[in-house]
Structures are given as structure tokens and as C-alpha cells.
Design a protein around this motif. Structure first.
Motif, PDB file in Angstrom:
ATOM      1  N   UNK A  43      30.119 -26.628 -11.302  1.00  0.00           N
ATOM      2  CA  UNK A  43      29.495 -26.602  -9.978  1.00  0.00           C
ATOM      3  C   UNK A  43      28.499 -25.455  -9.839  1.00  0.00           C
ATOM      4  N   UNK A  44      27.716 -25.219 -10.875  1.00  0.00           N
ATOM      5  CA  UNK A  44      26.709 -24.154 -10.813  1.00  0.00           C
ATOM      6  C   UNK A  44      25.373 -24.585 -11.412  1.00  0.00           C
ATOM      7  N   UNK A  45      25.072 -25.875 -11.350  1.00  0.00           N
ATOM      8  CA  UNK A  45      23.820 -26.357 -11.913  1.00  0.00           C
ATOM      9  C   UNK A  45      22.593 -25.875 -11.158  1.00  0.00           C
ATOM     10  N   UNK A  46      22.791 -25.360  -9.938  1.00  0.00           N
ATOM     11  CA  UNK A  46      21.648 -24.841  -9.172  1.00  0.00           C
ATOM     12  C   UNK A  46      20.958 -23.693  -9.906  1.00  0.00           C
ATOM     13  N   UNK A  47      21.692 -22.968 -10.724  1.00  0.00           N
ATOM     14  CA  UNK A  47      21.093 -21.848 -11.451  1.00  0.00           C
ATOM     15  C   UNK A  47      20.013 -22.317 -12.423  1.00  0.00           C
ATOM     16  N   UNK A  48      20.340 -23.270 -13.261  1.00  0.00           N
ATOM     17  CA  UNK A  48      19.347 -23.752 -14.228  1.00  0.00           C
ATOM     18  C   UNK A  48      18.252 -24.538 -13.514  1.00  0.00           C
ATOM     19  N   UNK A  49      18.588 -25.233 -12.450  1.00  0.00           N
ATOM     20  CA  UNK A  49      17.564 -25.960 -11.700  1.00  0.00           C
ATOM     21  C   UNK A  49      16.567 -24.991 -11.060  1.00  0.00           C
ATOM     22  N   UNK A  50      17.068 -23.883 -10.527  1.00  0.00           N
ATOM     23  CA  UNK A  50      16.177 -22.867  -9.958  1.00  0.00           C
ATOM     24  C   UNK A  50      15.302 -22.258 -11.054  1.00  0.00           C
ATOM     25  N   UNK A  51      15.909 -21.922 -12.179  1.00  0.00           N
ATOM     26  CA  UNK A  51      15.157 -21.319 -13.280  1.00  0.00           C
ATOM     27  C   UNK A  51      14.039 -22.265 -13.735  1.00  0.00           C
ATOM     28  N   UNK A  52      14.358 -23.542 -13.882  1.00  0.00           N
ATOM     29  CA  UNK A  52      13.350 -24.529 -14.292  1.00  0.00           C
ATOM     30  C   UNK A  52      12.256 -24.681 -13.229  1.00  0.00           C
ATOM     31  N   UNK A  53      12.642 -24.691 -11.957  1.00  0.00           N
ATOM     32  CA  UNK A  53      11.659 -24.789 -10.874  1.00  0.00           C
ATOM     33  C   UNK A  53      10.711 -23.596 -10.914  1.00  0.00           C
ATOM     34  N   UNK A  54      11.231 -22.411 -11.208  1.00  0.00           N
ATOM     35  CA  UNK A  54      10.397 -21.208 -11.306  1.00  0.00           C
ATOM     36  C   UNK A  54       9.455 -21.293 -12.503  1.00  0.00           C
ATOM     37  N   UNK A  55       9.948 -21.799 -13.617  1.00  0.00           N
ATOM     38  CA  UNK A  55       9.092 -21.955 -14.797  1.00  0.00           C
ATOM     39  C   UNK A  55       7.930 -22.896 -14.485  1.00  0.00           C
ATOM     40  N   UNK A  56       8.218 -23.976 -13.814  1.00  0.00           N
ATOM     41  CA  UNK A  56       7.171 -24.916 -13.413  1.00  0.00           C
ATOM     42  C   UNK A  56       6.229 -24.275 -12.394  1.00  0.00           C
ATOM     43  N   UNK A  57       6.800 -23.556 -11.452  1.00  0.00           N
ATOM     44  CA  UNK A  57       6.015 -22.911 -10.395  1.00  0.00           C
ATOM     45  C   UNK A  57       4.996 -21.934 -10.974  1.00  0.00           C
ATOM     46  N   UNK A  58       5.372 -21.209 -12.005  1.00  0.00           N
ATOM     47  CA  UNK A  58       4.475 -20.218 -12.611  1.00  0.00           C
ATOM     48  C   UNK A  58       3.233 -20.849 -13.246  1.00  0.00           C
ATOM     49  N   UNK A  59       3.284 -22.134 -13.500  1.00  0.00           N
ATOM     50  CA  UNK A  59       2.145 -22.844 -14.087  1.00  0.00           C
ATOM     51  C   UNK A  59       1.200 -23.405 -13.022  1.00  0.00           C
ATOM     52  N   UNK A  60       1.553 -23.235 -11.767  1.00  0.00           N
ATOM     53  CA  UNK A  60       0.761 -23.781 -10.661  1.00  0.00           C
ATOM     54  C   UNK A  60      -0.544 -23.003 -10.531  1.00  0.00           C
ATOM     55  N   UNK A  61      -1.630 -23.726 -10.335  1.00  0.00           N
ATOM     56  CA  UNK A  61      -2.947 -23.087 -10.361  1.00  0.00           C
ATOM     57  C   UNK A  61      -3.624 -22.938  -9.012  1.00  0.00           C
ATOM     58  N   UNK A  62      -3.504 -23.901  -8.119  1.00  0.00           N
ATOM     59  CA  UNK A  62      -4.235 -23.793  -6.861  1.00  0.00           C
ATOM     60  C   UNK A  62      -3.387 -23.135  -5.780  1.00  0.00           C
ATOM     61  N   UNK A  63      -4.056 -22.422  -4.882  1.00  0.00           N
ATOM     62  CA  UNK A  63      -3.363 -21.722  -3.795  1.00  0.00           C
ATOM     63  C   UNK A  63      -2.588 -22.703  -2.918  1.00  0.00           C
ATOM     64  N   UNK A  64      -3.166 -23.865  -2.698  1.00  0.00           N
ATOM     65  CA  UNK A  64      -2.509 -24.877  -1.862  1.00  0.00           C
ATOM     66  C   UNK A  64      -1.204 -25.342  -2.494  1.00  0.00           C
ATOM     67  N   UNK A  65      -1.240 -25.609  -3.798  1.00  0.00           N
ATOM     68  CA  UNK A  65      -0.037 -26.056  -4.501  1.00  0.00           C
ATOM     69  C   UNK A  65       0.979 -24.922  -4.617  1.00  0.00           C
ATOM     70  N   UNK A  66       0.503 -23.705  -4.796  1.00  0.00           N
ATOM     71  CA  UNK A  66       1.413 -22.551  -4.849  1.00  0.00           C
ATOM     72  C   UNK A  66       2.188 -22.461  -3.541  1.00  0.00           C
ATOM     73  N   UNK A  67       1.488 -22.562  -2.421  1.00  0.00           N
ATOM     74  CA  UNK A  67       2.148 -22.472  -1.112  1.00  0.00           C
ATOM     75  C   UNK A  67       3.148 -23.605  -0.922  1.00  0.00           C
ATOM     76  N   UNK A  68       2.762 -24.803  -1.297  1.00  0.00           N
ATOM     77  CA  UNK A  68       3.632 -25.960  -1.132  1.00  0.00           C
ATOM     78  C   UNK A  68       4.881 -25.863  -1.996  1.00  0.00           C
ATOM     79  N   UNK A  69       4.700 -25.541  -3.272  1.00  0.00           N
ATOM     80  CA  UNK A  69       5.848 -25.413  -4.182  1.00  0.00           C
ATOM     81  C   UNK A  69       6.738 -24.240  -3.795  1.00  0.00           C
ATOM     82  N   UNK A  70       6.129 -23.148  -3.350  1.00  0.00           N
ATOM     83  CA  UNK A  70       6.918 -21.982  -2.937  1.00  0.00           C
ATOM     84  C   UNK A  70       7.820 -22.331  -1.762  1.00  0.00           C
TER      85      UNK A  70
END
Length: 152
Positions: A43-70
């Protein structure tokens, strides 16, 4: 509640390599799938899901997408009582809360480091001792990696 799973096995040598480091495990899709299934059983899969979401987020290029994903990451993992709330200290949560109005691709870095550290020190060693991992390493079936198919 244990997680039942059915999977095509990775070659034992591939599975053994995952024990070298959590980075090795996370960089391998079969390893990531196995680790995710293990975390679900705890019952702790949120940890790896958060880590993966952050890895994907760091690849975001536009300010609009950064705000939306954040906002999505904040709502899903950071805010109090979030559906997949991660276990981080108040100070880190507070800094993110203050900075979410004008997020940057680095706004979750500290929280991601904390979650990574938690997984590396706690979940990863337990995964290496788990039945899921032992079955993969001890498998006599040699073949190409197919896909890990978790069933709840």
C-alpha cells in the motif's frame, strides 16, 4: 491484502542486476513493474508514482504545461488528504504550497529526493527480500522479457 500476480518472467540475470541499485531497477521497465507490484502489496505505490510523475514533469518545456502538470502533481500527491498523498515533512510540503502559484520544473525536487530516499532505504531492501523478487531471480525459465502483468 496480498497482491496476486501473473507474469512472464524476465531472465534471472536481468532480475539479479536490479539488486545493484534502485536506479538500475527503476531504469528497467520489467524491474519497475515488479517494484510497483511489490509497492502495491504494501500500500505504498504512491511513492514510485510520484517519483515517475516528477521525472516526467522535469521534461516539460512550456510554461503553460509546467503550470498544468504542477497543479496535477500537487493535487494528486502533495495537498493534505490528496488521493495519493506522499509522506513528506511539513516544511517541504509548505515550500511547495507557497511556490505552486508560479511553479518551475524544479519545484518538486526536494520532495522527490525525500521519496527516493525513503524508497531506497526502506522499500527497495524489502523488495529484494520479497517473494516477488525471489521468484524472478530463482526462475529457471530463460527467455526474453515480455511484460509484467499485475492482477489484483
Amino acid at each position: 491484502m496480498p497482491v496476486k500476480c501473473c507474469f512472464y518472467r524476465s531472465p534471472p540475470a536481468e532480475a539479479m542486476a536490479w539488486s545493484e541499485s534502485m536506479d538500475t531497477l527503476l531504469a528497467n521497465q520489467a524491474g519497475l513493474d515488479a517494484f510497483r507490484t511489490f509497492l502495491k502489496s504494501e500500500f505504498s505505490e504512491e511513492n514510485v508514482e510520484f517519483w515517475l510523475a516528477c521525472e516526467d514533469f522535469k521534461k516539460t518545456e512550456t510554461a503553460e504545461k509546467i503550470a498544468s502538470k504542477a497543479r496535477m502533481i500537487y493535487t494528486e500527491f502533495i495537498v493534505a488528504d490528496a488521493p495519493k498523498e506522499i509522506n513528506i515533512d511539513f516544511s517541504t510540503r509548505d515550500i511547495i504550497s507557497r511556490n505552486i502559484a508560479e511553479p518551475t520544473v524544479r519545484c518538486f525536487d526536494e520532495a522527490q529526493k525525500l521519496v527516493y530516499s525513503l524508497m531506497a532505504k526502506d522499500s527497495f531492501p524489502r523488495f529484494l527480500k520479497s517473494e516477488i523478487y525471489r521468484k524472478l531471480v530463482n526462475s529457471q525459465q530463460v527467455g526474453t522479457h515480455k511484460k509484467w502483468l499485475p492482477f489484483l
